[in-house]
Design a protein around this motif. Structure first.
Motif, PDB file in Angstrom:
ATOM      1  N   VAL A 178       0.832  -1.195   0.000  1.00  0.00           N
ATOM      2  CA  VAL A 178       0.000   0.000   0.000  1.00  0.00           C
ATOM      3  C   VAL A 178       0.870   1.250   0.000  1.00  0.00           C
ATOM      4  CG1 VAL A 178      -0.187   0.168   2.514  1.00  0.00           C
ATOM      5  CG2 VAL A 178      -2.062   1.015   1.063  1.00  0.00           C
ATOM      6  N   VAL A 191      -7.214  -4.284  -4.836  1.00  0.00           N
ATOM      7  CA  VAL A 191      -7.482  -2.948  -4.307  1.00  0.00           C
ATOM      8  C   VAL A 191      -6.215  -2.097  -4.362  1.00  0.00           C
ATOM      9  CG1 VAL A 191      -8.091  -1.635  -2.239  1.00  0.00           C
ATOM     10  CG2 VAL A 191      -9.398  -3.693  -2.840  1.00  0.00           C
ATOM     11  N   ASN A 192      -5.109  -2.649  -3.902  1.00  0.00           N
ATOM     12  CA  ASN A 192      -3.859  -1.884  -3.870  1.00  0.00           C
ATOM     13  C   ASN A 192      -3.325  -1.585  -5.266  1.00  0.00           C
ATOM     14  OD1 ASN A 192      -4.067  -2.034  -1.137  1.00  0.00           O
ATOM     15  ND2 ASN A 192      -2.278  -3.338  -0.809  1.00  0.00           N
ATOM     16  N   GLY A 216      -5.014  -1.608  -8.155  1.00  0.00           N
ATOM     17  CA  GLY A 216      -5.929  -0.717  -8.858  1.00  0.00           C
ATOM     18  C   GLY A 216      -5.770   0.726  -8.409  1.00  0.00           C
ATOM     19  N   THR A 217      -5.652   0.929  -7.103  1.00  0.00           N
ATOM     20  CA  THR A 217      -5.467   2.282  -6.572  1.00  0.00           C
ATOM     21  C   THR A 217      -4.156   2.881  -7.067  1.00  0.00           C
ATOM     22  OG1 THR A 217      -6.714   1.696  -4.581  1.00  0.00           O
ATOM     23  CG2 THR A 217      -5.302   3.638  -4.458  1.00  0.00           C
ATOM     24  N   LEU A 268      -4.421   3.689 -10.963  1.00  0.00           N
ATOM     25  CA  LEU A 268      -5.285   4.836 -11.250  1.00  0.00           C
ATOM     26  C   LEU A 268      -4.655   6.144 -10.774  1.00  0.00           C
ATOM     27  CD1 LEU A 268      -8.727   3.263 -10.363  1.00  0.00           C
ATOM     28  CD2 LEU A 268      -8.069   4.142 -12.619  1.00  0.00           C
ATOM     29  N   ASN A 269      -3.995   6.117  -9.630  1.00  0.00           N
ATOM     30  CA  ASN A 269      -3.301   7.317  -9.157  1.00  0.00           C
ATOM     31  C   ASN A 269      -2.194   7.730 -10.107  1.00  0.00           C
ATOM     32  OD1 ASN A 269      -4.588   8.241  -6.782  1.00  0.00           O
ATOM     33  ND2 ASN A 269      -3.712   6.553  -5.592  1.00  0.00           N
ATOM     34  N   PRO A 309     -14.251   3.447  -3.929  1.00  0.00           N
ATOM     35  CA  PRO A 309     -13.174   4.444  -4.026  1.00  0.00           C
ATOM     36  C   PRO A 309     -12.420   4.359  -5.345  1.00  0.00           C
ATOM     37  CG  PRO A 309     -13.116   3.317  -1.902  1.00  0.00           C
ATOM     38  CD  PRO A 309     -14.092   2.576  -2.749  1.00  0.00           C
ATOM     39  N   LEU A 310     -12.261   3.151  -5.852  1.00  0.00           N
ATOM     40  CA  LEU A 310     -11.582   3.009  -7.146  1.00  0.00           C
ATOM     41  C   LEU A 310     -12.414   3.619  -8.260  1.00  0.00           C
ATOM     42  CD1 LEU A 310     -10.084  -0.616  -7.062  1.00  0.00           C
ATOM     43  CD2 LEU A 310      -8.920   1.551  -6.721  1.00  0.00           C
ATOM     44  N   THR A 369     -14.442   6.100  -8.016  1.00  0.00           N
ATOM     45  CA  THR A 369     -14.300   7.559  -7.908  1.00  0.00           C
ATOM     46  C   THR A 369     -13.009   8.020  -8.578  1.00  0.00           C
ATOM     47  OG1 THR A 369     -15.546   7.593  -5.845  1.00  0.00           O
ATOM     48  CG2 THR A 369     -14.126   9.479  -6.284  1.00  0.00           C
ATOM     49  N   LEU A 370     -11.923   7.289  -8.311  1.00  0.00           N
ATOM     50  CA  LEU A 370     -10.645   7.614  -8.961  1.00  0.00           C
ATOM     51  C   LEU A 370     -10.754   7.481 -10.478  1.00  0.00           C
ATOM     52  CD1 LEU A 370      -7.645   6.020  -6.971  1.00  0.00           C
ATOM     53  CD2 LEU A 370      -7.848   8.363  -7.801  1.00  0.00           C
TER      54      LEU A 370
END
Length: 445
Positions: A139, A372-373, A375-376, A379-380, A423-424, A426-427
């Protein structure tokens, strides 16, 4: 490349035709009734260096036998191979000549360029644990941290080619056959001349030009002898012959790097041809029989990764990740796609060398418990690129970027429960809005 004083003129050297992998033969004087021996073999009784140049160097891209000494070939092994082409006395002269070469020495079964100082890990999970400390995408991973991870130093659970492996031809660099005369002479002797220039003036530039010349001659539609796969072919391409030619081109680069002790990037064209060698094996999977590269999937995976790890900036990741997934190496595939994503140059949105393609490959490859990690993180990275001004041009390119985003999000949705996906999403929406704004950027990242 330095050559010994008694090597024959280059024209004679490159036109000699010799099989590169004779069957195992006893070390005795050849006669017409021995298995694997050609009745027309000439008893050369030449000095060892001249005999090697005339009978062996067409398949040894180091040209002077440097590779045999470097990889610690024994005298008996050299003689066993040589007696398919020369008499036993000359074979022993060749072995004696090879012993005179002053080179570093490694084990014959060394996996050339195997990342992590040759360490081969037992599993894909072991790769993740060794790299990240646990079976999870951290993370705390940042773009800077990922860029600092050099693929050339990361041990993996994928064995890369050895210089020679008689038991498994998919695991070796050394060419299977000599370059045919029709390849050497094509387009005004372009290949022969490029090889001569490389030998006379070795450099990264002459190396890449020689490799490219062999590659082009094997693929050019105007060359009747070109065996390689292109749409203009009305008959099935000979993928196996094509793979052999591309292996020859690739081995020129490896021999150059061995001689100079180089371990890093040499030239974009050099490492792209390594990747193209894998692509030929990959395409051959649609063929049957002798036209297909043996163990085509394994060969493609190895050569894809080899080309990619030396140049994750320019070499496409998508085929590499796809094969890694087929072989249940999802963690390594995720690393390849994410490492490519952060390495891509601004303003580049080619069909496959494209950060949005890389994002989709991250999503398709990631293990469920990483999703989750990863993908975040991905996308970031896309959002950061867009905010820095690296936006795909409006129109087809922007629409394709959105399509890759949607495909990636669909893949993540299949791996993540409904609530963690919010949250993903939204990103992802933020990224899509930025893609839809005025594009055509490509400023510094």
């Amino acid at each position: 490349m330095k050559t010994v004083s008694r090597i024959l003129p280059y024209a004679a050297l490159v036109l000699a035709a010799a099989a590169c992998h004779p069957d195992e033969i006893v070390n005795s004087e050849p006669t017409t009734n021995q298995p694997g021996i050609d009745a027309n073999i000439v008893h050369l009784t030449l000095p060892g260096d001249q005999a090697f140049a005339q009978e062996c160097a067409t398949c040894h891209p180091s040209r002077d036998g440097f590779d045999l000494r470097y990889f610690s070939y024994t005298d008996t092994n050299i003689v066993r191979r040589a007696v398919a082409h020369v008499d036993t006395a000359t074979a022993w002269r060749i072995a004696s000549y090879i012993r005179t070469l002053q080179t570093p020495k490694v084990a014959e079964n060394t996996r050339l360029f195997q990342p992590g100082n040759g360490l081969l890990l037992p599993s894909d999970t072991a790769f993740a644990v060794r790299l990240f400390g646990s079976d999870q995408w951290p993370v705390t991973m940042t773009r800077a941290k990922l860029l600092a991870i050099n693929p050339l130093t990361v041990p993996i659970a994928l064995d890369l080619p050895q210089w020679s492996n008689e038991a498994d031809k998919t695991l070796e660099w050394i060419p299977k056959t000599a370059l045919p005369a029709a390849i050497l002479s094509f387009n005004g002797n372009k290949v022969k001349n490029a090889l001569a220039t490389l030998e006379a003036t070795p450099s990264a530039q002459t190396l890449s030009l020689a490799m490219q010349a062999v590659f082009n001659a094997s693929n050019d539609a105007s060359n009747p002898a070109a065996p390689c796969p292109y749409l203009w072919r009305k008959t099935p391409p000979d993928y196996n012959a094509c793979f052999s030619l591309h292996t020859y081109a690739s081995s020129l680069g490896a021999a150059y790097m061995i001689r100079r002790g180089l371990t890093g990037f040499v030239d974009q064209r050099v490492h792209n041809i390594w990747w193209e060698t894998g692509f030929t094996a990959h395409l051959s999977r649609q063929a049957v029989g002798p036209l297909q590269v043996p163990e085509a999937r394994a060969a493609a995976e190895r050569w894809f990764y080899l080309g990619w790890m030396f140049d994750p900036v320019h070499v496409q990741a998508i085929y590499t990740t796809g094969l890694l997934r087929e072989r249940q190496r999802n963690r390594l595939a995720t690393f390849v796609a994410a490492r490519s994503l952060v390495a891509r140059l601004p303003g580049v949105f080619d069909e496959d060398v494209n950060p949005y393609v890389d994002f989709a490959e991250v999503a398709l490859s990631t293990p469920d418990n990483w999703a989750v990690n990863t993908g975040t993180f991905a996308l970031n990275e896309l959002r950061r690129r867009l905010q820095a001004g690296d936006r795909p041009p409006k129109g087809t390119v922007a629409n394709e970027a959105k399509a890759h985003l949607n495909a990636g999000m669909a893949a993540l949705a299949r791996k993540i429960g409904k609530l963690p996906l919010a949250p993903l999403q939204t990103l992802a929406n933020q990224v899509i809005v930025l893609v839809g704004q005025t594009g055509g950027g490509g400023g510094p990242l």
